[in-house]
Design a protein around this motif. Structure first.
Motif, PDB file in Angstrom:
ATOM      1  N   GLY A  79       0.781  -1.225   0.000  1.00 39.80           N
ATOM      2  CA  GLY A  79       0.000   0.000   0.000  1.00 39.80           C
ATOM      3  C   GLY A  79       0.816   1.280   0.000  1.00 39.80           C
ATOM      4  O   GLY A  79       0.260   2.366  -0.084  1.00 39.80           O
ATOM      5  N   ARG A  80       2.130   1.171   0.046  1.00 41.55           N
ATOM      6  CA  ARG A  80       2.977   2.374   0.073  1.00 41.55           C
ATOM      7  C   ARG A  80       3.503   2.737  -1.315  1.00 41.55           C
ATOM      8  O   ARG A  80       4.053   3.806  -1.506  1.00 41.55           O
ATOM      9  CB  ARG A  80       4.130   2.185   1.042  1.00 41.55           C
ATOM     10  CG  ARG A  80       3.641   1.987   2.465  1.00 41.55           C
ATOM     11  CD  ARG A  80       4.787   1.898   3.422  1.00 41.55           C
ATOM     12  NE  ARG A  80       4.350   1.499   4.733  1.00 41.55           N
ATOM     13  CZ  ARG A  80       3.915   2.312   5.674  1.00 41.55           C
ATOM     14  NH1 ARG A  80       3.836   3.602   5.437  1.00 41.55           N
ATOM     15  NH2 ARG A  80       3.543   1.857   6.853  1.00 41.55           N
ATOM     16  N   TYR A  81       3.369   1.818  -2.246  1.00 42.94           N
ATOM     17  CA  TYR A  81       3.729   2.079  -3.636  1.00 42.94           C
ATOM     18  C   TYR A  81       2.982   1.058  -4.490  1.00 42.94           C
ATOM     19  O   TYR A  81       2.548   0.024  -3.971  1.00 42.94           O
ATOM     20  CB  TYR A  81       5.248   2.006  -3.852  1.00 42.94           C
ATOM     21  CG  TYR A  81       5.799   0.604  -4.057  1.00 42.94           C
ATOM     22  CD1 TYR A  81       6.028   0.098  -5.348  1.00 42.94           C
ATOM     23  CD2 TYR A  81       6.093  -0.223  -2.985  1.00 42.94           C
ATOM     24  CE1 TYR A  81       6.522  -1.176  -5.537  1.00 42.94           C
ATOM     25  CE2 TYR A  81       6.595  -1.496  -3.167  1.00 42.94           C
ATOM     26  CZ  TYR A  81       6.802  -1.968  -4.451  1.00 42.94           C
ATOM     27  OH  TYR A  81       7.297  -3.240  -4.644  1.00 42.94           O
ATOM     28  N   PRO A  82       2.828   1.306  -5.784  1.00 41.42           N
ATOM     29  CA  PRO A  82       2.136   0.332  -6.636  1.00 41.42           C
ATOM     30  C   PRO A  82       3.044  -0.866  -6.944  1.00 41.42           C
ATOM     31  O   PRO A  82       3.919  -0.801  -7.799  1.00 41.42           O
ATOM     32  CB  PRO A  82       1.801   1.117  -7.908  1.00 41.42           C
ATOM     33  CG  PRO A  82       2.545   2.407  -7.833  1.00 41.42           C
ATOM     34  CD  PRO A  82       3.112   2.561  -6.458  1.00 41.42           C
ATOM     35  N   VAL A  83       2.845  -1.932  -6.199  1.00 42.65           N
ATOM     36  CA  VAL A  83       3.646  -3.150  -6.363  1.00 42.65           C
ATOM     37  C   VAL A  83       3.391  -3.725  -7.750  1.00 42.65           C
ATOM     38  O   VAL A  83       2.252  -3.806  -8.197  1.00 42.65           O
ATOM     39  CB  VAL A  83       3.292  -4.191  -5.275  1.00 42.65           C
ATOM     40  CG1 VAL A  83       4.050  -5.493  -5.508  1.00 42.65           C
ATOM     41  CG2 VAL A  83       3.590  -3.632  -3.889  1.00 42.65           C
ATOM     42  N   ARG A  84       4.472  -4.101  -8.404  1.00 42.97           N
ATOM     43  CA  ARG A  84       4.367  -4.715  -9.737  1.00 42.97           C
ATOM     44  C   ARG A  84       4.633  -6.215  -9.644  1.00 42.97           C
ATOM     45  O   ARG A  84       5.396  -6.673  -8.791  1.00 42.97           O
ATOM     46  CB  ARG A  84       5.427  -4.130 -10.679  1.00 42.97           C
ATOM     47  CG  ARG A  84       5.254  -2.690 -11.016  1.00 42.97           C
ATOM     48  CD  ARG A  84       6.337  -2.304 -12.001  1.00 42.97           C
ATOM     49  NE  ARG A  84       6.416  -0.865 -12.190  1.00 42.97           N
ATOM     50  CZ  ARG A  84       7.418  -0.271 -12.786  1.00 42.97           C
ATOM     51  NH1 ARG A  84       8.450  -0.971 -13.265  1.00 42.97           N
ATOM     52  NH2 ARG A  84       7.423   1.040 -12.929  1.00 42.97           N
ATOM     53  N   VAL A 127      14.204  -2.110  -2.349  1.00 44.57           N
ATOM     54  CA  VAL A 127      14.831  -1.937  -1.039  1.00 44.57           C
ATOM     55  C   VAL A 127      14.258  -0.688  -0.377  1.00 44.57           C
ATOM     56  O   VAL A 127      13.740   0.198  -1.058  1.00 44.57           O
ATOM     57  CB  VAL A 127      16.378  -1.846  -1.128  1.00 44.57           C
ATOM     58  CG1 VAL A 127      16.981  -3.163  -1.610  1.00 44.57           C
ATOM     59  CG2 VAL A 127      16.815  -0.701  -2.010  1.00 44.57           C
ATOM     60  N   GLU A 128      14.386  -0.628   0.944  1.00 43.63           N
ATOM     61  CA  GLU A 128      13.874   0.523   1.685  1.00 43.63           C
ATOM     62  C   GLU A 128      14.816   0.834   2.848  1.00 43.63           C
ATOM     63  O   GLU A 128      14.463   0.719   4.014  1.00 43.63           O
ATOM     64  CB  GLU A 128      12.422   0.319   2.105  1.00 43.63           C
ATOM     65  CG  GLU A 128      12.028  -0.718   3.120  1.00 43.63           C
ATOM     66  CD  GLU A 128      12.732  -2.028   3.275  1.00 43.63           C
ATOM     67  OE1 GLU A 128      13.219  -2.257   4.380  1.00 43.63           O
ATOM     68  OE2 GLU A 128      12.801  -2.831   2.331  1.00 43.63           O
ATOM     69  N   PRO A 129      16.049   1.249   2.506  1.00 49.08           N
ATOM     70  CA  PRO A 129      17.020   1.523   3.572  1.00 49.08           C
ATOM     71  C   PRO A 129      16.702   2.797   4.344  1.00 49.08           C
ATOM     72  O   PRO A 129      16.142   3.752   3.798  1.00 49.08           O
ATOM     73  CB  PRO A 129      18.337   1.666   2.808  1.00 49.08           C
ATOM     74  CG  PRO A 129      17.940   2.098   1.445  1.00 49.08           C
ATOM     75  CD  PRO A 129      16.610   1.433   1.174  1.00 49.08           C
ATOM     76  N   ALA A 148      13.212   6.291  -5.429  1.00 54.48           N
ATOM     77  CA  ALA A 148      11.890   6.672  -5.925  1.00 54.48           C
ATOM     78  C   ALA A 148      11.222   7.690  -5.008  1.00 54.48           C
ATOM     79  O   ALA A 148      10.753   8.716  -5.477  1.00 54.48           O
ATOM     80  CB  ALA A 148      11.012   5.437  -6.068  1.00 54.48           C
ATOM     81  N   GLN A 149      11.157   7.384  -3.722  1.00 55.50           N
ATOM     82  CA  GLN A 149      10.477   8.293  -2.810  1.00 55.50           C
ATOM     83  C   GLN A 149      10.846   7.983  -1.368  1.00 55.50           C
ATOM     84  O   GLN A 149      11.220   6.860  -1.044  1.00 55.50           O
ATOM     85  CB  GLN A 149       8.959   8.195  -2.981  1.00 55.50           C
ATOM     86  CG  GLN A 149       8.381   6.845  -2.552  1.00 55.50           C
ATOM     87  CD  GLN A 149       6.930   6.691  -2.898  1.00 55.50           C
ATOM     88  OE1 GLN A 149       6.543   6.880  -4.033  1.00 55.50           O
ATOM     89  NE2 GLN A 149       6.115   6.321  -1.930  1.00 55.50           N
ATOM     90  N   LEU A 150      10.709   9.002  -0.541  1.00 58.44           N
ATOM     91  CA  LEU A 150      10.854   8.811   0.897  1.00 58.44           C
ATOM     92  C   LEU A 150       9.548   8.234   1.421  1.00 58.44           C
ATOM     93  O   LEU A 150       8.467   8.665   1.019  1.00 58.44           O
ATOM     94  CB  LEU A 150      11.125  10.144   1.596  1.00 58.44           C
ATOM     95  CG  LEU A 150      12.526  10.715   1.426  1.00 58.44           C
ATOM     96  CD1 LEU A 150      12.589  12.130   1.996  1.00 58.44           C
ATOM     97  CD2 LEU A 150      13.555   9.832   2.098  1.00 58.44           C
ATOM     98  N   ILE A 151       9.671   7.237   2.305  1.00 59.99           N
ATOM     99  CA  ILE A 151       8.476   6.655   2.906  1.00 59.99           C
ATOM    100  C   ILE A 151       8.699   6.516   4.411  1.00 59.99           C
ATOM    101  O   ILE A 151       9.829   6.380   4.873  1.00 59.99           O
ATOM    102  CB  ILE A 151       8.112   5.286   2.290  1.00 59.99           C
ATOM    103  CG1 ILE A 151       9.254   4.278   2.438  1.00 59.99           C
ATOM    104  CG2 ILE A 151       7.679   5.425   0.848  1.00 59.99           C
ATOM    105  CD1 ILE A 151       8.886   2.859   2.044  1.00 59.99           C
ATOM    106  N   TRP A 159      14.312   5.332   2.143  1.00 59.64           N
ATOM    107  CA  TRP A 159      14.321   5.621   0.705  1.00 59.64           C
ATOM    108  C   TRP A 159      13.827   4.381  -0.010  1.00 59.64           C
ATOM    109  O   TRP A 159      14.533   3.369  -0.063  1.00 59.64           O
ATOM    110  CB  TRP A 159      15.729   5.935   0.214  1.00 59.64           C
ATOM    111  CG  TRP A 159      16.046   7.381   0.215  1.00 59.64           C
ATOM    112  CD1 TRP A 159      16.963   8.021   1.001  1.00 59.64           C
ATOM    113  CD2 TRP A 159      15.479   8.386  -0.633  1.00 59.64           C
ATOM    114  NE1 TRP A 159      16.981   9.358   0.709  1.00 59.64           N
ATOM    115  CE2 TRP A 159      16.075   9.615  -0.295  1.00 59.64           C
ATOM    116  CE3 TRP A 159      14.500   8.375  -1.629  1.00 59.64           C
ATOM    117  CZ2 TRP A 159      15.749  10.807  -0.920  1.00 59.64           C
ATOM    118  CZ3 TRP A 159      14.169   9.561  -2.254  1.00 59.64           C
ATOM    119  CH2 TRP A 159      14.797  10.757  -1.903  1.00 59.64           C
ATOM    120  N   LEU A 160      12.627   4.440  -0.544  1.00 57.15           N
ATOM    121  CA  LEU A 160      12.131   3.361  -1.387  1.00 57.15           C
ATOM    122  C   LEU A 160      12.895   3.446  -2.701  1.00 57.15           C
ATOM    123  O   LEU A 160      12.909   4.492  -3.352  1.00 57.15           O
ATOM    124  CB  LEU A 160      10.631   3.528  -1.629  1.00 57.15           C
ATOM    125  CG  LEU A 160       9.960   2.464  -2.481  1.00 57.15           C
ATOM    126  CD1 LEU A 160      10.020   1.100  -1.787  1.00 57.15           C
ATOM    127  CD2 LEU A 160       8.515   2.858  -2.763  1.00 57.15           C
TER     128      LEU A 160
END
Length: 177
Positions: A79-84, A127-129, A148-151, A159-160
């Motif tokens: 739900g935090r990004y459009p998973v492919r 990754v989401e370091p 891509a974006q900060l989450i 960082w996503l």
């Protein structure tokens, strides 16, 4: 450099991994104060999860790193990004070496990425370091990840970032598979 991968075993690997995740360099794993039993329970939870796996990486038979592979749609990223289709998530922890070797972490990272992309359905590594983890952010970039974006996740600001097969191939052009 050739590494081997085996599924992490909560009973067999908890003591070793406890010695890794409780060191200052591993602070971004959030387990500095963990007990060995808490590490074992975390590994057991991963082993029981149908969309998350932990793998031990070995260098000549010696444990060298832990890699987690997970499906982002069944993780805190849901739900935090459009998973492919073809997305796979990854976490990596390199163990403390007895004797530091120049380029070792990069060799591990390259091997992990090749391991992940060996699965035919994988199109992109996610990754989401933690935004404060400058070392892994630089390594991600070196191997083709694009921020891509900060989450905001439950345990960190992150960082996503994504790396496609093509981005990885470009980043490692001329490096033997």
């Amino acid at each position: 450099m050739t590494f081997t991968f085996t599924p992490a075993d909560p009973q067999a690997h908890a003591a070793l991994l406890h010695g890794w995740v409780t060191r200052e360099y591993a602070r971004f794993w959030g387990m500095l104060g963990a007990t060995e039993e808490q590490v074992r329970a975390e590994l057991a939870g991963i082993a029981a999860h149908p969309h998350h796996e932990a793998w031990m990486g070995y260098d000549g038979g010696v444990p060298a790193f832990l890699m987690e592979r997970y499906l982002p749609g069944h993780s805190p990223l849901a739900g935090r990004y459009p998973v492919r289709q073809g997305d796979v998530g990854m976490h990596l922890l390199v163990g403390p070496p007895d004797v530091p070797r120049a380029g070792f972490t990069a060799d591990v990272f390259d091997s992990v990425m090749r391991f992940l992309f060996r699965a035919p359905g994988v199109r992109r590594v996610v990754v989401e370091p933690d935004i404060r983890n400058s070392k892994i952010l630089a390594l991600n970039e070196r191997f083709g990840f694009r921020r891509a974006q900060l989450i905001k996740l439950p345990d960190k600001q992150a960082w996503l970032s994504f790396c496609t097969r093509e981005d990885f191939a470009r980043a490692t052009e001329g490096v033997p598979a």
